[in-house]
Design an enzyme around this catalytic site. Structure first.
Site, mmCIF file in Angstrom:
data_model
loop_
_atom_site.group_PDB
_atom_site.id
_atom_site.type_symbol
_atom_site.label_atom_id
_atom_site.label_comp_id
_atom_site.label_asym_id
_atom_site.label_seq_id
_atom_site.Cartn_x
_atom_site.Cartn_y
_atom_site.Cartn_z
ATOM 1 N N LYS A 1 69.392 -82.614 97.386
ATOM 2 C CA LYS A 1 68.511 -81.689 97.928
ATOM 3 C C LYS A 1 68.769 -80.218 97.468
ATOM 4 O O LYS A 1 69.716 -79.589 97.621
ATOM 5 C CB LYS A 1 68.901 -81.597 99.476
ATOM 6 C CG LYS A 1 67.897 -81.387 100.469
ATOM 7 C CD LYS A 1 67.282 -80.064 100.707
ATOM 8 C CE LYS A 1 68.073 -79.061 101.114
ATOM 9 N NZ LYS A 1 67.860 -77.527 100.920
ATOM 10 N N GLY B 1 77.803 -74.330 99.338
ATOM 11 C CA GLY B 1 77.095 -73.306 100.297
ATOM 12 C C GLY B 1 77.849 -72.690 101.239
ATOM 13 O O GLY B 1 79.261 -72.501 101.027
ATOM 14 N N SER B 2 77.504 -72.283 102.360
ATOM 15 C CA SER B 2 77.952 -71.182 103.376
ATOM 16 C C SER B 2 79.024 -72.017 104.311
ATOM 17 O O SER B 2 78.842 -73.282 104.596
ATOM 18 C CB SER B 2 77.057 -70.523 103.954
ATOM 19 O OG SER B 2 76.400 -71.475 104.852
ATOM 20 N N GLU C 1 79.306 -71.401 107.305
ATOM 21 C CA GLU C 1 78.605 -71.847 108.484
ATOM 22 C C GLU C 1 78.003 -73.303 108.548
ATOM 23 O O GLU C 1 78.297 -73.945 109.486
ATOM 24 C CB GLU C 1 77.692 -70.742 108.806
ATOM 25 C CG GLU C 1 77.121 -70.453 110.068
ATOM 26 C CD GLU C 1 75.965 -69.458 109.663
ATOM 27 O OE1 GLU C 1 76.336 -68.257 109.231
ATOM 28 O OE2 GLU C 1 74.897 -69.687 110.113
ATOM 29 N N GLU D 1 82.134 -77.292 98.786
ATOM 30 C CA GLU D 1 82.707 -76.104 98.022
ATOM 31 C C GLU D 1 82.004 -75.068 98.741
ATOM 32 O O GLU D 1 80.886 -74.996 98.515
ATOM 33 C CB GLU D 1 82.161 -76.608 96.647
ATOM 34 C CG GLU D 1 83.234 -75.753 95.540
ATOM 35 C CD GLU D 1 82.046 -74.391 95.409
ATOM 36 O OE1 GLU D 1 82.952 -73.318 95.934
ATOM 37 O OE2 GLU D 1 81.465 -74.297 94.583
ATOM 38 N N CYS E 1 80.479 -67.753 94.203
ATOM 39 C CA CYS E 1 81.332 -68.130 95.253
ATOM 40 C C CYS E 1 82.861 -67.512 94.854
ATOM 41 O O CYS E 1 83.684 -67.249 95.718
ATOM 42 C CB CYS E 1 81.556 -69.612 95.636
ATOM 43 S SG CYS E 1 81.609 -70.535 94.142
ATOM 44 N N GLU F 1 82.417 -62.312 103.479
ATOM 45 C CA GLU F 1 81.726 -62.747 101.901
ATOM 46 C C GLU F 1 80.422 -62.233 102.090
ATOM 47 O O GLU F 1 79.456 -62.539 102.900
ATOM 48 C CB GLU F 1 81.609 -64.244 101.786
ATOM 49 C CG GLU F 1 80.706 -64.650 100.307
ATOM 50 C CD GLU F 1 80.724 -66.026 100.239
ATOM 51 O OE1 GLU F 1 80.524 -67.066 101.092
ATOM 52 O OE2 GLU F 1 81.254 -66.513 98.834
HETATM 53 P P1 NAP Z 1 73.469 -72.293 102.760
HETATM 54 O O1 NAP Z 1 72.480 -71.933 104.077
HETATM 55 O O2 NAP Z 1 74.797 -72.731 103.111
HETATM 56 O O3 NAP Z 1 72.647 -73.194 101.822
HETATM 57 C C1 NAP Z 1 73.271 -74.104 100.902
HETATM 58 C C2 NAP Z 1 72.625 -75.401 100.853
HETATM 59 O O4 NAP Z 1 72.684 -76.237 102.305
HETATM 60 C C3 NAP Z 1 70.712 -75.462 100.756
HETATM 61 O O5 NAP Z 1 70.476 -76.317 100.059
HETATM 62 C C4 NAP Z 1 70.451 -75.465 102.156
HETATM 63 O O6 NAP Z 1 69.068 -75.542 102.259
HETATM 64 C C5 NAP Z 1 71.290 -76.472 102.684
HETATM 65 N N1 NAP Z 1 71.344 -76.493 104.233
HETATM 66 C C6 NAP Z 1 71.284 -75.163 105.071
HETATM 67 N N2 NAP Z 1 71.463 -75.749 106.374
HETATM 68 C C7 NAP Z 1 71.826 -76.914 106.346
HETATM 69 C C8 NAP Z 1 72.124 -77.835 107.485
HETATM 70 N N3 NAP Z 1 72.078 -77.799 108.756
HETATM 71 N N4 NAP Z 1 72.361 -79.322 106.949
HETATM 72 C C9 NAP Z 1 72.255 -79.712 105.711
HETATM 73 N N5 NAP Z 1 72.252 -78.642 104.675
HETATM 74 C C10 NAP Z 1 71.811 -77.391 104.982
HETATM 75 O O7 NAP Z 1 73.364 -70.793 102.059
HETATM 76 P P2 NAP Z 1 72.350 -69.978 102.104
HETATM 77 O O8 NAP Z 1 71.566 -69.566 103.460
HETATM 78 O O9 NAP Z 1 71.475 -70.282 100.687
HETATM 79 O O10 NAP Z 1 73.163 -68.702 101.688
HETATM 80 C C11 NAP Z 1 73.791 -68.072 102.823
HETATM 81 C C12 NAP Z 1 75.224 -67.448 102.440
HETATM 82 O O11 NAP Z 1 76.113 -68.807 101.915
HETATM 83 C C13 NAP Z 1 75.475 -66.662 101.063
HETATM 84 O O12 NAP Z 1 75.123 -65.281 101.533
HETATM 85 C C14 NAP Z 1 76.746 -66.905 100.670
HETATM 86 O O13 NAP Z 1 77.724 -66.429 101.434
HETATM 87 C C15 NAP Z 1 76.865 -68.539 101.108
HETATM 88 N N6 NAP Z 1 76.640 -69.290 99.815
HETATM 89 C C16 NAP Z 1 77.779 -69.821 99.149
HETATM 90 C C17 NAP Z 1 77.731 -70.617 97.875
HETATM 91 C C18 NAP Z 1 78.638 -71.035 97.210
HETATM 92 O O14 NAP Z 1 78.415 -70.969 95.984
HETATM 93 N N7 NAP Z 1 79.622 -71.433 97.604
HETATM 94 C C19 NAP Z 1 76.266 -70.611 97.371
HETATM 95 C C20 NAP Z 1 75.077 -70.239 98.317
HETATM 96 C C21 NAP Z 1 75.437 -69.532 99.445
HETATM 97 P P3 NAP Z 1 68.095 -74.245 102.496
HETATM 98 O O15 NAP Z 1 68.051 -74.049 100.979
HETATM 99 O O16 NAP Z 1 66.812 -74.925 103.081
HETATM 100 O O17 NAP Z 1 69.041 -73.246 103.191
#
Ligand code: NAP
Ligand code: MG
Length: 505
Positions: free
Chosen positions: A196, A249-250, A252, A271, A305, A406
């Site tokens: 995904k 990802g995040s 949260e 991660e 990250c 972050e």
């Molecule tokens: P995110 O919401 O954590 O997204 C990461 C992945 O998870 C995306 O594919 C997302 O889909 C998916 N996702 C979102 N909600 C989900 C759920 N309830 N169940 C399963 N999968 C889900 O991150 P973001 O909103 O893109 O970014 C927000 C913050 O996350 C950033 O500002 C940063 O702080 C952090 N982040 C960290 C990393 C890292 O490398 N550790 C990478 C990206 C972001 P969608 O694309 O549809 O949201």
């Protein structure tokens, strides 16, 4: 023909073809629309304009993909017929194809994410190919052990088996590379996959599926379901036939994933983010440290990250380091990732990310911080895209939001320190523990600090190195498990202990 701004590099004909096609789900070796018929739009963050409409997978589509992956795993040739050497060859072939189409993948990630084409061409894509190469070597090397048990007459050995169906959920900051980090070890271990991709950057994942097809992987081994996290992502996490979820990802969303995986107790690896401390000691090679600390945070626009976003500088050299970094930050060429005259940084990925970052900048100023470089959204020619000036804050205390949370954007908090013990305690005072680094020429100090920092990766006189062979992951709330190296094979296998009575008692 897909219309692009005239200042853009010419599109590779294959990219033109790909962009003008439909972007369907890839399930069981077939390209199919979402059953709901819905699509979503992915944008070019350099202009905010439409790039492509992509099939929007939901629970029904995820269920189809899981069924295909399950069947491929339980009854298909991937696990039941192909030898380890044959799986190896297929993964290697995929790496070859990634290299052959490097230009295409690099343009797609540059358009979709906004980062410079030279970055995707010279870093993201070759690292992805290299990652598949490294793991292509693993199928023939995943061994168990014979165990010297003390039970009389018993012979005991272990085998490592694939976990089964893996749902891999990846972010937008390194679209192809983050997918490669998970797909390659999962494949090497013999699993079947549903990927995904992030809603902001689905294109390279779909192109990768095309390469899987060309490489000759059996249907169902690799499936791609683009869509929204809270729908398609959540469906993968909740699905009873998904045995493992690998997520980047995040924090949260990670918490949500852990909660909603409770019913099935599936394997989870995470991660997550960081607020990585970067410490400059007065005895460092300062010219090197200034350049290193600048790119530690501004590399990939801070959308990394491991961004070195908490900068601690020993007081006697604080002004020199901050001025040096500010001077560099102001000179960074920021512009569209596909601009002919390549910029050093592109836009941030989305309006949402821009708003988040600017919200943090405002909170830093409201809390008493001073931006000595940057601090503004970029206007003029760049006003339609999501461009932010590389920003350096001073007059910051550890307790401010901007210093603790972050940001995931080009923003660093520079803070002086007087006592090396004190700075160690401050560096470790974070809920995160992904990476940490420092700059010094004192060998004893280097070893002492490397041992004491609470982080999955420590960089000394450098920043940002990763390698397919070296484990990567977080302490504390930066994640569960380690990707890359042999550790990732552990993440994608189960260990079985087998006993036989030899009758020799
Ligand atoms: P995110 O919401 O954590 O997204 C990461 C992945 O998870 C995306 O594919 C997302 O889909 C998916 N996702 C979102 N909600 C989900 C759920 N309830 N169940 C399963 N999968 C889900 O991150 P973001 O909103 O893109 O970014 C927000 C913050 O996350 C950033 O500002 C940063 O702080 C952090 N982040 C960290 C990393 C890292 O490398 N550790 C990478 C990206 C972001 P969608 O694309 O549809 O949201
Ligand atoms: Mg996009």
């Amino acid at each position: 023909m897909v219309a692009m701004p005239s200042e853009y590099l010419a599109l590779d004909p294959e990219v033109e073809r790909f962009l003008s096609n439909e972007h369907n789900l890839y399930i069981n070796g077939e390209w199919i629309p979402a059953q709901s018929g819905k699509t979503f739009t992915t944008l070019d963050p350099s202009t905010g304009s439409h790039l492509a409409d992509v099939a929007e997978g939901d629970q029904v589509d995820v269920d189809c993909a899981v069924t295909a992956a399950r069947k491929a795993f339980d009854a298909g040739p991937w696990r039941n017929k192909l030898t380890a050497a044959e799986r190896s060859k297929l993964i290697w072939r995929l790496a070859d194809l990634i290299e052959e189409r490097a230009e295409v993948l690099a343009q797609l990630d540059s358009l979709d994410n906004g980062k410079p084409f030279t970055t995707t061409r010279d870093v993201d894509v070759p690292y992805s190919a290299e990652h598949f190469r490294y793991y292509a070597g693993w199928p023939t090397k995943i061994e168990g052990a014979t165990v010297p048990v003390s039970a009389p007459g018993m012979f005991n050995y272990t085998v490592r088996e694939p976990i089964g169906v893996c749902g891999l959920i990846v972010p937008w900051n390194y679209p192809l590379l983050m997918a490669a980090w998970k797909i390659a070890p999962a494949l090497a271990a013999g699993n079947c996959i549903i990927l995904k991709p992030a809603e902001q950057t689905p294109l390279s994942a779909l192109y990768l599926a095309q390469l899987f097809e060309e490489a000759g992987f059996p249907p169902g081994v690799f499936n791609v379901v683009p869509g929204f996290g809270e729908i398609a992502g959540a469906a993968l996490v909740e699905h009873p036939c998904v045995d493992k979820v690998g997520f980047t990802g995040s924090v949260e969303v990670a918490r949500q994933i852990v909660r909603s995986s409770a019913d099935t107790l599936k394997r989870i690896s995470l991660e997550l983010g960081g607020k990585s401390p970067n410490i400059v000691f007065a005895d460092a090679d300062l010219d090197n440290a200034i350049v290193g600390a600048t790119w530690a945070v501004f590399g990939n626009n801070g959308q990394s990250c491991t961004a070195g976003s908490r900068l601690y500088v020993e007081r006697p050299v604080f002004d020199r380091v901050v001025e040096g970094m500010a001077d560099q930050a102001r000179k960074i060429d920021v512009g569209p990732g596909m601009r002919i005259n390549q910029p050093q940084l592109g836009p941030v990925v989305s309006q949402e990310q821009l708003d988040r970052i600017m919200g943090y900048v405002r909170s830093g100023i409201n809390d008493g911080g001073t931006a000595v470089a940057g601090g503004q959204r970029m206007g003029g020619d760049l006003s339609a895209g999501y461009f932010v000036e590389p920003t350096i804050f001073v007059d910051i205390s550890d307790e401010m939001r901007i210093a603790k949370e972050e940001i995931f954007g080009p923003v660093v908090c520079a803070m002086p320190f007087d006592d090396p013990n004190d700075v160690l305690e401050r560096a470790n005072r974070s809920e995160y523990g992904l990476a940490a680094g420092f700059w010094t020429q004192d060998l004893q100090k280097a070893h002492r600090l490397a041992g004491a920092l609470q982080a999955g990766t420590v960089w000394i006189n450098t920043w940002g190195c990763t390698d397919a062979a070296s484990p990567f992951g977080g302490y504390k709330q930066s994640g569960h498990g380690r990707e890359m190296g042999k550790e990732a094979i552990d993440l994608y296998t189960e260990v079985k202990s087998i006993w036989i009575d030899t009758g020799t008692r």
